[in-house]
Design a protein around this motif. Structure first.
Motif, PDB file in Angstrom:
ATOM      1  N   MET A 360      44.589 -46.452  13.764  1.00  0.00           N
ATOM      2  CA  MET A 360      43.138 -45.610  14.276  1.00  0.00           C
ATOM      3  C   MET A 360      43.283 -43.913  14.036  1.00  0.00           C
ATOM      4  SD  MET A 360      41.047 -47.964  14.038  1.00  0.00           S
ATOM      5  CE  MET A 360      39.724 -46.745  14.492  1.00  0.00           C
ATOM      6  N   GLN A 361      44.619 -43.483  14.597  1.00  0.00           N
ATOM      7  CA  GLN A 361      44.693 -42.051  14.409  1.00  0.00           C
ATOM      8  C   GLN A 361      44.739 -41.649  13.207  1.00  0.00           C
ATOM      9  OE1 GLN A 361      48.354 -41.560  16.673  1.00  0.00           O
ATOM     10  NE2 GLN A 361      47.573 -41.983  18.589  1.00  0.00           N
ATOM     11  N   VAL A 362      45.289 -42.329  12.080  1.00  0.00           N
ATOM     12  CA  VAL A 362      45.279 -42.124  10.642  1.00  0.00           C
ATOM     13  C   VAL A 362      43.624 -42.049  10.234  1.00  0.00           C
ATOM     14  CG1 VAL A 362      45.779 -42.750   8.114  1.00  0.00           C
ATOM     15  CG2 VAL A 362      47.557 -42.634  10.167  1.00  0.00           C
ATOM     16  N   GLN A 363      42.992 -43.146  10.857  1.00  0.00           N
ATOM     17  CA  GLN A 363      41.550 -43.315  10.428  1.00  0.00           C
ATOM     18  C   GLN A 363      40.722 -42.316  10.812  1.00  0.00           C
ATOM     19  OE1 GLN A 363      40.184 -44.753   7.832  1.00  0.00           O
ATOM     20  NE2 GLN A 363      38.177 -44.343   8.427  1.00  0.00           N
ATOM     21  N   GLN A 364      40.970 -41.817  11.900  1.00  0.00           N
ATOM     22  CA  GLN A 364      39.831 -41.241  12.754  1.00  0.00           C
ATOM     23  C   GLN A 364      39.491 -39.721  11.871  1.00  0.00           C
ATOM     24  OE1 GLN A 364      41.149 -40.756  16.747  1.00  0.00           O
ATOM     25  NE2 GLN A 364      39.962 -42.495  17.264  1.00  0.00           N
ATOM     26  N   PRO A 365      40.337 -38.995  11.479  1.00  0.00           N
ATOM     27  CA  PRO A 365      39.975 -37.887  10.790  1.00  0.00           C
ATOM     28  C   PRO A 365      39.464 -37.993   9.336  1.00  0.00           C
ATOM     29  CG  PRO A 365      42.417 -37.902  10.892  1.00  0.00           C
ATOM     30  CD  PRO A 365      41.833 -38.939  11.801  1.00  0.00           C
ATOM     31  N   ILE A 366      39.624 -39.330   8.843  1.00  0.00           N
ATOM     32  CA  ILE A 366      38.970 -39.793   7.386  1.00  0.00           C
ATOM     33  C   ILE A 366      37.370 -39.897   7.914  1.00  0.00           C
ATOM     34  CG2 ILE A 366      38.893 -41.404   5.598  1.00  0.00           C
ATOM     35  CD1 ILE A 366      41.898 -41.634   6.013  1.00  0.00           C
ATOM     36  N   SER A 367      37.326 -40.696   8.821  1.00  0.00           N
ATOM     37  CA  SER A 367      35.758 -41.133   9.276  1.00  0.00           C
ATOM     38  C   SER A 367      35.247 -39.704   9.539  1.00  0.00           C
ATOM     39  CB  SER A 367      35.986 -42.098  10.583  1.00  0.00           C
ATOM     40  OG  SER A 367      36.469 -43.369  10.390  1.00  0.00           O
ATOM     41  N   LEU A 368      35.585 -38.775  10.332  1.00  0.00           N
ATOM     42  CA  LEU A 368      35.215 -37.443  10.725  1.00  0.00           C
ATOM     43  C   LEU A 368      34.796 -36.766   9.191  1.00  0.00           C
ATOM     44  CD1 LEU A 368      34.082 -35.214  12.624  1.00  0.00           C
ATOM     45  CD2 LEU A 368      36.352 -34.347  12.564  1.00  0.00           C
ATOM     46  N   ARG A 369      35.583 -36.789   8.222  1.00  0.00           N
ATOM     47  CA  ARG A 369      35.177 -36.136   7.054  1.00  0.00           C
ATOM     48  C   ARG A 369      34.146 -36.719   6.316  1.00  0.00           C
ATOM     49  NH1 ARG A 369      40.925 -35.806   6.517  1.00  0.00           N
ATOM     50  NH2 ARG A 369      40.714 -37.524   4.743  1.00  0.00           N
ATOM     51  N   ARG A 370      34.202 -38.121   6.680  1.00  0.00           N
ATOM     52  CA  ARG A 370      32.990 -38.866   5.819  1.00  0.00           C
ATOM     53  C   ARG A 370      31.891 -38.651   6.415  1.00  0.00           C
ATOM     54  NH1 ARG A 370      34.429 -40.489   0.672  1.00  0.00           N
ATOM     55  NH2 ARG A 370      33.223 -42.421   1.121  1.00  0.00           N
ATOM     56  N   ASN A 371      31.808 -38.397   7.697  1.00  0.00           N
ATOM     57  CA  ASN A 371      30.500 -38.252   8.495  1.00  0.00           C
ATOM     58  C   ASN A 371      30.153 -36.705   8.275  1.00  0.00           C
ATOM     59  OD1 ASN A 371      29.923 -40.825   9.441  1.00  0.00           O
ATOM     60  ND2 ASN A 371      30.636 -40.514  11.392  1.00  0.00           N
ATOM     61  N   GLN A 372      30.984 -35.658   8.343  1.00  0.00           N
ATOM     62  CA  GLN A 372      30.654 -34.354   8.076  1.00  0.00           C
ATOM     63  C   GLN A 372      29.744 -34.194   6.850  1.00  0.00           C
ATOM     64  OE1 GLN A 372      34.254 -32.717   9.123  1.00  0.00           O
ATOM     65  NE2 GLN A 372      33.651 -31.955  11.038  1.00  0.00           N
ATOM     66  N   ALA A 373      30.313 -34.963   5.821  1.00  0.00           N
ATOM     67  CA  ALA A 373      29.486 -34.826   4.525  1.00  0.00           C
ATOM     68  C   ALA A 373      28.143 -35.283   4.435  1.00  0.00           C
ATOM     69  CB  ALA A 373      30.224 -35.863   3.419  1.00  0.00           C
ATOM     70  N   THR A 421      12.573 -40.110   8.399  1.00  0.00           N
ATOM     71  CA  THR A 421      13.153 -39.387   7.612  1.00  0.00           C
ATOM     72  C   THR A 421      13.651 -38.335   8.470  1.00  0.00           C
ATOM     73  OG1 THR A 421      11.612 -39.785   5.749  1.00  0.00           O
ATOM     74  CG2 THR A 421      12.835 -37.894   5.650  1.00  0.00           C
ATOM     75  N   VAL A 422      15.069 -38.271   8.431  1.00  0.00           N
ATOM     76  CA  VAL A 422      15.738 -37.596   9.271  1.00  0.00           C
ATOM     77  C   VAL A 422      16.628 -36.451   8.643  1.00  0.00           C
ATOM     78  CG1 VAL A 422      17.424 -37.637  11.202  1.00  0.00           C
ATOM     79  CG2 VAL A 422      15.774 -39.286  11.206  1.00  0.00           C
ATOM     80  N   GLU A 423      16.692 -35.430   8.863  1.00  0.00           N
ATOM     81  CA  GLU A 423      17.933 -34.360   8.488  1.00  0.00           C
ATOM     82  C   GLU A 423      18.924 -34.366   9.331  1.00  0.00           C
ATOM     83  OE1 GLU A 423      18.076 -29.616   7.200  1.00  0.00           O
ATOM     84  OE2 GLU A 423      16.403 -30.351   7.947  1.00  0.00           O
ATOM     85  N   ILE A 424      20.116 -34.567   8.788  1.00  0.00           N
ATOM     86  CA  ILE A 424      21.154 -34.794   9.418  1.00  0.00           C
ATOM     87  C   ILE A 424      21.833 -33.310   9.811  1.00  0.00           C
ATOM     88  CG2 ILE A 424      23.791 -35.515   9.428  1.00  0.00           C
ATOM     89  CD1 ILE A 424      21.731 -37.735   9.796  1.00  0.00           C
ATOM     90  N   THR A 425      21.938 -32.845  11.130  1.00  0.00           N
ATOM     91  CA  THR A 425      22.542 -31.772  11.517  1.00  0.00           C
ATOM     92  C   THR A 425      23.787 -31.599  11.930  1.00  0.00           C
ATOM     93  OG1 THR A 425      21.372 -31.912  13.578  1.00  0.00           O
ATOM     94  CG2 THR A 425      20.159 -30.981  11.880  1.00  0.00           C
ATOM     95  N   GLY A 426      24.365 -32.528  12.446  1.00  0.00           N
ATOM     96  CA  GLY A 426      25.617 -32.559  13.118  1.00  0.00           C
ATOM     97  C   GLY A 426      26.469 -34.106  12.873  1.00  0.00           C
ATOM     98  N   ALA A 427      27.991 -34.046  13.203  1.00  0.00           N
ATOM     99  CA  ALA A 427      28.547 -35.154  13.022  1.00  0.00           C
ATOM    100  C   ALA A 427      29.913 -35.258  13.721  1.00  0.00           C
ATOM    101  CB  ALA A 427      28.857 -35.440  11.660  1.00  0.00           C
ATOM    102  N   ASP A 428      30.327 -36.460  14.311  1.00  0.00           N
ATOM    103  CA  ASP A 428      31.466 -36.531  14.991  1.00  0.00           C
ATOM    104  C   ASP A 428      32.342 -37.703  14.346  1.00  0.00           C
ATOM    105  OD1 ASP A 428      30.698 -38.782  16.508  1.00  0.00           O
ATOM    106  OD2 ASP A 428      30.218 -37.603  18.077  1.00  0.00           O
ATOM    107  N   VAL A 429      33.153 -38.047  15.105  1.00  0.00           N
ATOM    108  CA  VAL A 429      33.965 -39.185  14.393  1.00  0.00           C
ATOM    109  C   VAL A 429      33.182 -40.565  14.061  1.00  0.00           C
ATOM    110  CG1 VAL A 429      36.007 -40.889  14.659  1.00  0.00           C
ATOM    111  CG2 VAL A 429      36.290 -38.396  15.129  1.00  0.00           C
ATOM    112  N   TYR A 430      32.468 -40.745  14.873  1.00  0.00           N
ATOM    113  CA  TYR A 430      31.836 -42.179  14.840  1.00  0.00           C
ATOM    114  C   TYR A 430      30.237 -42.025  14.355  1.00  0.00           C
ATOM    115  CZ  TYR A 430      35.957 -43.873  16.626  1.00  0.00           C
ATOM    116  OH  TYR A 430      37.402 -43.994  16.827  1.00  0.00           O
TER     117      TYR A 430
END
Length: 453
Positions: A360-373, A421-430
């Motif tokens: 999960m520690q390996v996956q969390q930064p990946i999930s964060l990047r995918r959400n931040q995109a 219809t929503v404009e995404i303004t922020g993201a975290d890991v989940y």
């Protein structure tokens, strides 16, 4: 005229169990029973149990003990009833009935027999029943979402899994039956239909002699519902026909839930999934090439008997290489009645817990990047809740499935159960954060979706 008893239902376990619960509720309401969510007011409490892994059984047992201590008449249904019918009747005097996974459609008769003083044991040795669009159903999900079971049971025999023993072999519903129910749900205002079975990509093999998932998806494309989502897409069943159907059917979301379980061929062979180890990488790359915007979710089991540190490092590298959007990790649970229960080289729980945490520690930064995109994008969000204290809306975008993935927290006004219809303004890991888009931003989002298609 006698007054019928009040009945409450305690639902445990997966969404397959949830559909069974909803059909039992529908049948009881149709027969004139009063169904109450307050167990204290109920004469009978139906506990729809889960028996998939030890933790699920413990939750079911805690619920049963609490109700027994409250002197409730208990009807035990679901996987645990199928698994431990005699033991449950022996150990819980308050249990007036046990009902198996292939017998929930008999719930009205079971209550009537219990009312007459019988202690009912209604458990088919081999479950064969599957409800269809004619079976009454009282939905328990939020207004905008519904699960639709396309098949029940499983023909595979993975070494760690007890599901075939509890739910029988695969039995698919016809395409016509599934589409009819989908149209009923759409008429009720449902915005998202989630297709479920044990292995969705095997849909139709038992009924038609070959998989028919591609044909089913195209037929569901004619149903007026914005989102159709698939769960449990076994990777080897994602053929070019299925991928083409996903690409070409606008309301089928490019969301793939792939229950991979592991990456190393030796572990997969021990799991009795030998063919998968040779194709995992190729299938995932093929999906990414064919559907660039695909959202990929998977689950893994760590600590399977005989899993070495080398096997686990292979899994870590696999997760880093493919960068899944969402990953669930479970530690191996030794289930009596499965081949894996007696395998040598069982691992200590501490080792399994450590491997789960490391993965999960390996996956969390990946999930964060995918959400931040997602930040800056304009997306559709199904609004499902409202925080009465902050007036903040809570919903899900197409990249999030209920219960297992994240949420979108939204500022602004929208009706519950609607698409906003929503404009995404922020993201975290989940999770994601956004605001209801103004007219200009909505137009920009609509144009980008058109160009993407």
């Amino acid at each position: 005229m006698s007054i019928k008893p009040v009945i409450a239902v305690s639902h445990l376990g997966c969404e397959k169990n949830r559909i069974d619960t909803e059909h039992m509720l529908g049948l009881l309401v149709q027969s004139g029973y009063q169904v109450d969510s307050n167990e204290e007011l109920a004469d009978y409490v139906i506990v729809n149990t889960c028996s998939f892994i030890q933790a699920a059984r413990e939750e079911s047992v805690r619920t049963l003990v609490e109700l027994a201590e409250a002197n409730k008449k208990i009807v035990i249904t679901g996987c645990m009833a199928q698994h431990f019918q005699k033991e449950l009747l022996d150990e819980i005097p308050e249990a007036v009935a046990v009902v198996g996974t292939g017998d929930y459609h008999k719930i009205v008769e079971v209550i009537q027999r219990a009312e007459a003083g019988e202690r009912v044991q209604e458990v088919s040795a081999e479950p064969v029943y599957i409800a269809d669009e004619t079976t009454p159903r009282y939905r328990t999900t939020t207004e905008g979402v519904a699960y639709l079971r396309i098949a029940e049971g499983c023909d595979y025999r993975c070494a760690f899994c007890i599901i075939p023993h509890l739910r029988g072999n695969q039995r698919s519903r016809s395409i016509e039956s599934i589409v009819a129910e989908a149209k009923q749900l759409a008429a009720e205002g449902v915005q998202e239909i989630i297709l479920i079975s044990q292995i969705t990509t095997n849909y139709g093999v038992d009924l038609y002699g070959e998989p028919r998932l591609a044909e089913l998806l195209r037929a569901l494309g004619e149903v007026e519902v914005p989102w159709i989502r698939m769960h449990y897409a076994y990777p080897t069943g994602l053929t070019s026909k299925v991928i083409a159907a996903i690409q070409e059917t606008p309301n089928v979301l490019p969301y793939l839930d792939l229950p991979l379980q592991h990456s190393h061929p030796e572990v997969l062979r021990a799991m009795n999934r030998p063919w998968q180890g040779q194709v995992n990488d190729g299938i995932i790359e093929r999906i990414k090439t064919a559907i660039p915007d695909a959202v990929l979710r998977t689950t893994f089991i760590v600590g399977f008997p005989g899993e070495t540190e080398e096997h686990f490092q292979h899994l870590l590298a696999f997760v880093q290489r493919h960068e899944f959007d969402h990953v669930g990790v479970f530690t191996f649970s030794a289930e009596e009645g499965t081949p894996a229960f007696n395998l040598p080289n069982q691992l200590p729980q501490a080792v399994m817990d450590d491997r789960r945490d490391r993965l999960m520690q390996v996956q969390q930064p990946i999930s964060l990047r995918r959400n931040q995109a997602q930040v800056g994008r304009v997306v559709d969000v199904l609004i499902e809740q409202e925080n009465p204290e902050t007036n903040e809306l809570v919903g899900r975008s197409a990249r999030f499935s209920p219960e297992v993935d994240g949420l979108v927290y939204v500022q602004g006004d929208a009706r519950l159960g609607s698409m906003a219809t929503v404009e995404i303004t922020g993201a975290d890991v989940y999770d994601l954060y956004g605001q209801i888009a103004d007219a200009r931003t909505q137009l920009r989002g609509a144009l980008s979706r058109v160009s993407a298609n």
